[in-house]
Design a protein around this motif. Sequence first.
Motif, PDB file in Angstrom:
ATOM      1  N   LYS A 179      12.375  11.854  10.336  1.00  0.00           N
ATOM      2  CA  LYS A 179      12.506  12.866  11.378  1.00  0.00           C
ATOM      3  C   LYS A 179      13.781  13.679  11.206  1.00  0.00           C
ATOM      4  CE  LYS A 179       9.579  10.851  14.951  1.00  0.00           C
ATOM      5  NZ  LYS A 179       9.479  10.338  16.339  1.00  0.00           N
ATOM      6  N   ILE A 180      14.692  13.150  10.406  1.00  0.00           N
ATOM      7  CA  ILE A 180      15.931  13.871  10.103  1.00  0.00           C
ATOM      8  C   ILE A 180      15.773  14.691   8.821  1.00  0.00           C
ATOM      9  CG2 ILE A 180      18.387  13.620   9.571  1.00  0.00           C
ATOM     10  CD1 ILE A 180      18.283  10.943  11.139  1.00  0.00           C
TER      11      ILE A 180
ATOM     12  N   LEU B  17       1.583  23.067   7.678  1.00  0.00           N
ATOM     13  CA  LEU B  17       2.415  24.203   8.081  1.00  0.00           C
ATOM     14  C   LEU B  17       1.705  25.521   7.823  1.00  0.00           C
ATOM     15  CD1 LEU B  17       5.173  25.107   9.176  1.00  0.00           C
ATOM     16  CD2 LEU B  17       5.996  25.149   6.807  1.00  0.00           C
ATOM     17  N   GLN B  18       1.073  25.656   6.648  1.00  0.00           N
ATOM     18  CA  GLN B  18       0.385  26.892   6.296  1.00  0.00           C
ATOM     19  C   GLN B  18      -0.818  27.151   7.194  1.00  0.00           C
ATOM     20  OE1 GLN B  18      -0.561  26.303   2.177  1.00  0.00           O
ATOM     21  NE2 GLN B  18       1.581  26.401   1.512  1.00  0.00           N
ATOM     22  N   GLN B  19      -1.564  26.095   7.496  1.00  0.00           N
ATOM     23  CA  GLN B  19      -2.816  26.266   8.236  1.00  0.00           C
ATOM     24  C   GLN B  19      -2.608  26.369   9.743  1.00  0.00           C
ATOM     25  OE1 GLN B  19      -6.178  24.045   6.719  1.00  0.00           O
ATOM     26  NE2 GLN B  19      -6.930  23.640   8.784  1.00  0.00           N
ATOM     27  N   THR B  20      -1.621  25.669  10.282  1.00  0.00           N
ATOM     28  CA  THR B  20      -1.442  25.645  11.735  1.00  0.00           C
ATOM     29  C   THR B  20      -0.128  26.256  12.209  1.00  0.00           C
ATOM     30  OG1 THR B  20      -0.357  23.464  11.780  1.00  0.00           O
ATOM     31  CG2 THR B  20      -2.775  23.489  11.801  1.00  0.00           C
ATOM     32  N   GLY B  21       0.848  26.403  11.283  1.00  0.00           N
ATOM     33  CA  GLY B  21       2.161  26.885  11.673  1.00  0.00           C
ATOM     34  C   GLY B  21       3.029  25.829  12.322  1.00  0.00           C
ATOM     35  N   LEU B  22       2.582  24.560  12.278  1.00  0.00           N
ATOM     36  CA  LEU B  22       3.296  23.474  12.954  1.00  0.00           C
ATOM     37  C   LEU B  22       4.118  22.648  11.969  1.00  0.00           C
ATOM     38  CD1 LEU B  22       0.374  22.246  15.242  1.00  0.00           C
ATOM     39  CD2 LEU B  22       2.236  23.786  15.863  1.00  0.00           C
ATOM     40  N   PRO B  23       5.388  22.385  12.277  1.00  0.00           N
ATOM     41  CA  PRO B  23       6.233  21.559  11.404  1.00  0.00           C
ATOM     42  C   PRO B  23       5.928  20.076  11.602  1.00  0.00           C
ATOM     43  CG  PRO B  23       7.480  22.250  13.318  1.00  0.00           C
ATOM     44  CD  PRO B  23       6.137  22.917  13.442  1.00  0.00           C
ATOM     45  N   SER B  24       6.166  19.277  10.566  1.00  0.00           N
ATOM     46  CA  SER B  24       5.891  17.846  10.653  1.00  0.00           C
ATOM     47  C   SER B  24       6.922  17.060   9.860  1.00  0.00           C
ATOM     48  CB  SER B  24       4.485  17.537  10.115  1.00  0.00           C
ATOM     49  OG  SER B  24       4.372  17.940   8.755  1.00  0.00           O
ATOM     50  N   ALA B  25       6.901  15.749  10.061  1.00  0.00           N
ATOM     51  CA  ALA B  25       7.747  14.834   9.297  1.00  0.00           C
ATOM     52  C   ALA B  25       6.875  13.691   8.818  1.00  0.00           C
ATOM     53  CB  ALA B  25       8.887  14.308  10.158  1.00  0.00           C
ATOM     54  N   VAL B  26       7.209  13.117   7.653  1.00  0.00           N
ATOM     55  CA  VAL B  26       6.372  12.075   7.049  1.00  0.00           C
ATOM     56  C   VAL B  26       7.227  10.902   6.608  1.00  0.00           C
ATOM     57  CG1 VAL B  26       4.646  11.524   5.296  1.00  0.00           C
ATOM     58  CG2 VAL B  26       4.796  13.861   6.194  1.00  0.00           C
ATOM     59  N   GLY B  27       6.873   9.716   7.107  1.00  0.00           N
ATOM     60  CA  GLY B  27       7.491   8.481   6.639  1.00  0.00           C
ATOM     61  C   GLY B  27       6.522   7.755   5.727  1.00  0.00           C
ATOM     62  N   ILE B  28       7.031   7.202   4.626  1.00  0.00           N
ATOM     63  CA  ILE B  28       6.179   6.519   3.638  1.00  0.00           C
ATOM     64  C   ILE B  28       6.628   5.076   3.520  1.00  0.00           C
ATOM     65  CG2 ILE B  28       5.302   6.562   1.266  1.00  0.00           C
ATOM     66  CD1 ILE B  28       6.361   9.479   1.111  1.00  0.00           C
ATOM     67  N   GLY B  29       5.663   4.141   3.527  1.00  0.00           N
ATOM     68  CA  GLY B  29       6.012   2.733   3.404  1.00  0.00           C
ATOM     69  C   GLY B  29       4.877   1.916   2.843  1.00  0.00           C
TER      70      GLY B  29
ATOM     71  N   LEU C   5       6.642  -0.379   8.195  1.00  0.00           N
ATOM     72  CA  LEU C   5       7.746   0.267   7.488  1.00  0.00           C
ATOM     73  C   LEU C   5       7.557   1.775   7.393  1.00  0.00           C
ATOM     74  CD1 LEU C   5       8.665  -2.260   4.652  1.00  0.00           C
ATOM     75  CD2 LEU C   5       9.833  -1.809   6.810  1.00  0.00           C
ATOM     76  N   ALA C   6       6.299   2.235   7.326  1.00  0.00           N
ATOM     77  CA  ALA C   6       6.053   3.681   7.333  1.00  0.00           C
ATOM     78  C   ALA C   6       6.504   4.291   8.659  1.00  0.00           C
ATOM     79  CB  ALA C   6       4.568   3.969   7.098  1.00  0.00           C
ATOM     80  N   LYS C   7       6.204   3.599   9.757  1.00  0.00           N
ATOM     81  CA  LYS C   7       6.597   4.093  11.083  1.00  0.00           C
ATOM     82  C   LYS C   7       8.115   4.029  11.270  1.00  0.00           C
ATOM     83  CE  LYS C   7       6.318   5.069  15.538  1.00  0.00           C
ATOM     84  NZ  LYS C   7       6.256   6.471  15.988  1.00  0.00           N
TER      85      LYS C   7
ATOM     86  N   LYS D 284       0.834  -1.192   0.000  1.00  0.00           N
ATOM     87  CA  LYS D 284       0.000   0.000   0.000  1.00  0.00           C
ATOM     88  C   LYS D 284       0.880   1.257   0.000  1.00  0.00           C
ATOM     89  CE  LYS D 284      -3.605  -2.362   2.678  1.00  0.00           C
ATOM     90  NZ  LYS D 284      -4.664  -2.323   1.652  1.00  0.00           N
ATOM     91  N   LYS D 285       0.245   2.395   0.002  1.00  0.00           N
ATOM     92  CA  LYS D 285       0.944   3.661   0.148  1.00  0.00           C
ATOM     93  C   LYS D 285       0.497   4.285   1.469  1.00  0.00           C
ATOM     94  CE  LYS D 285       3.347   3.583  -3.622  1.00  0.00           C
ATOM     95  NZ  LYS D 285       4.826   3.429  -3.547  1.00  0.00           N
ATOM     96  N   ILE D 286       1.268   4.005   2.509  1.00  0.00           N
ATOM     97  CA  ILE D 286       0.925   4.454   3.860  1.00  0.00           C
ATOM     98  C   ILE D 286       1.852   5.594   4.280  1.00  0.00           C
ATOM     99  CG2 ILE D 286       0.661   3.776   6.275  1.00  0.00           C
ATOM    100  CD1 ILE D 286      -1.244   2.273   4.530  1.00  0.00           C
ATOM    101  N   LEU D 287       1.253   6.664   4.772  1.00  0.00           N
ATOM    102  CA  LEU D 287       2.026   7.755   5.363  1.00  0.00           C
ATOM    103  C   LEU D 287       1.945   7.656   6.876  1.00  0.00           C
ATOM    104  CD1 LEU D 287       0.893  10.923   3.338  1.00  0.00           C
ATOM    105  CD2 LEU D 287       2.573   9.190   2.699  1.00  0.00           C
ATOM    106  N   CYS D 288       3.056   7.871   7.554  1.00  0.00           N
ATOM    107  CA  CYS D 288       3.059   8.031   9.010  1.00  0.00           C
ATOM    108  C   CYS D 288       3.502   9.469   9.266  1.00  0.00           C
ATOM    109  CB  CYS D 288       3.999   7.037   9.671  1.00  0.00           C
ATOM    110  SG  CYS D 288       3.877   7.061  11.478  1.00  0.00           S
ATOM    111  N   ILE D 289       2.574  10.288   9.756  1.00  0.00           N
ATOM    112  CA  ILE D 289       2.809  11.725   9.912  1.00  0.00           C
ATOM    113  C   ILE D 289       3.006  12.060  11.386  1.00  0.00           C
ATOM    114  CG2 ILE D 289       1.866  14.029   9.482  1.00  0.00           C
ATOM    115  CD1 ILE D 289       0.082  12.682   7.325  1.00  0.00           C
ATOM    116  N   ASP D 290       4.105  12.692  11.700  1.00  0.00           N
ATOM    117  CA  ASP D 290       4.433  13.059  13.079  1.00  0.00           C
ATOM    118  C   ASP D 290       4.641  14.564  13.170  1.00  0.00           C
ATOM    119  OD1 ASP D 290       5.525  12.482  15.886  1.00  0.00           O
ATOM    120  OD2 ASP D 290       7.217  13.522  14.954  1.00  0.00           O
TER     121      ASP D 290
END
Length: 413
Positions: free
Chosen positions: A164-165, A137-149, A154-156, A4-10
Amino acid sequence: MPNKKILCIDMKSFFASCAAVELGLNPLECYLAVVSDTKRQGSVILAASPRLKKEFGIRTGNRLFEVPKHSKIRIVNASMSNYLKRSIEISQLLNEFVPIEAIHPYSIDESFVCLDGTERLWGTAGEAAVLIRNRILQQTGLPSAVGIGPNMLLAKCCLDLDAKIDGIAEWTYGDVQKKLWSVTPLSKMWGIGSRLESTLNRMGIVSVGQLARYNRELLEKKFGVMGAQLYYHAWGIDYSELGAPNMQGQVSYAKGQVLLRDYNDTKEIKHVLLEMCEEVARRARQAGKAGRTVSLGVGYSKTEGAGGFHRSKTIDAPTNVTMDIYHVCLELFAKFYRHQTVRKLSVTLSNTCDDNQYQLNLFDSGYEKRRKLGYAMDQIREKYGSTALLRAVSYTKGGTAIERSKLLGGHQA
């Protein structure tokens, strides 16, 4: 294998970032720490901004007195209601990209998203990740990181070990041997805690690659079903469905807390236990359940070298009456407590059944009255608030119910 195409957004340093935005600061540039209570020097750091982590080495779990006295550094109290509001806002934003059933909130600051079927709308998984990250980022001003698996595991792992880097990263099954097998210590891999890591280390397993090459049958013999899961996870294999429940229905009701201070007075410890038994019984009654197995956990203070015990007892008939649960806890406490300083307590009611399956006891004619009284008290608290009815122990020096009623998620609302 699932592909699948899974995003893990932190959300990066979520509590600290939310606090920074509220103060008009840049979350990635400011020096800010969120604590449970700024008035207590022993207060725990709940979140630190990336700059504070990098330049001063302050991380989640440090204490307030460990933060240097520096003009750059801002210390603020937690605001759980604000963090929950932001979390809901982000979930609503994700719903603009995928259906609600394709979103699985993993925690207040982390979510899994399945992109399958959205290629014509948002492009590849990498392109969609950029869009989502920029929109947050535009809507909340909060930074995030995304892993794809290709699956949740594997996404996590991609998120924790790469994204995260770099901000955004993607792993496939072809990356498992190169990127996952080299991971050591084992606790850096999702799903392996410090205790399990120690056990695996004693078996000669110190990296994920060694875990993948270990005999699966021996792992199953040692850990049961979890042994097979460990083996497959080491190969990057995960059949979990996004949002699927782990089990149907709740099978236990529990209350645990880290005490606000060390408790070495047995009487005060029992006062807190009674409050916790009241909460466990209330949760069971709300679900229309009763249980036969009562478990008590006691964790000692670091001043005692930590440690503690966790013991259970199964009684003859299921119950959700506060005092029944409390008396079992007192029995376990008297048997296993060694008069050491206590910092953590937990009470669990398990081995549950529907509350309409109880059997009346000829030698306890008052049970039905106590049972109905519990439900009546619940109705009053539901209508007038959790502190509308309290036991006398809550007004003693050791009681915590009044103070904790002001908290949300264990911290200031």
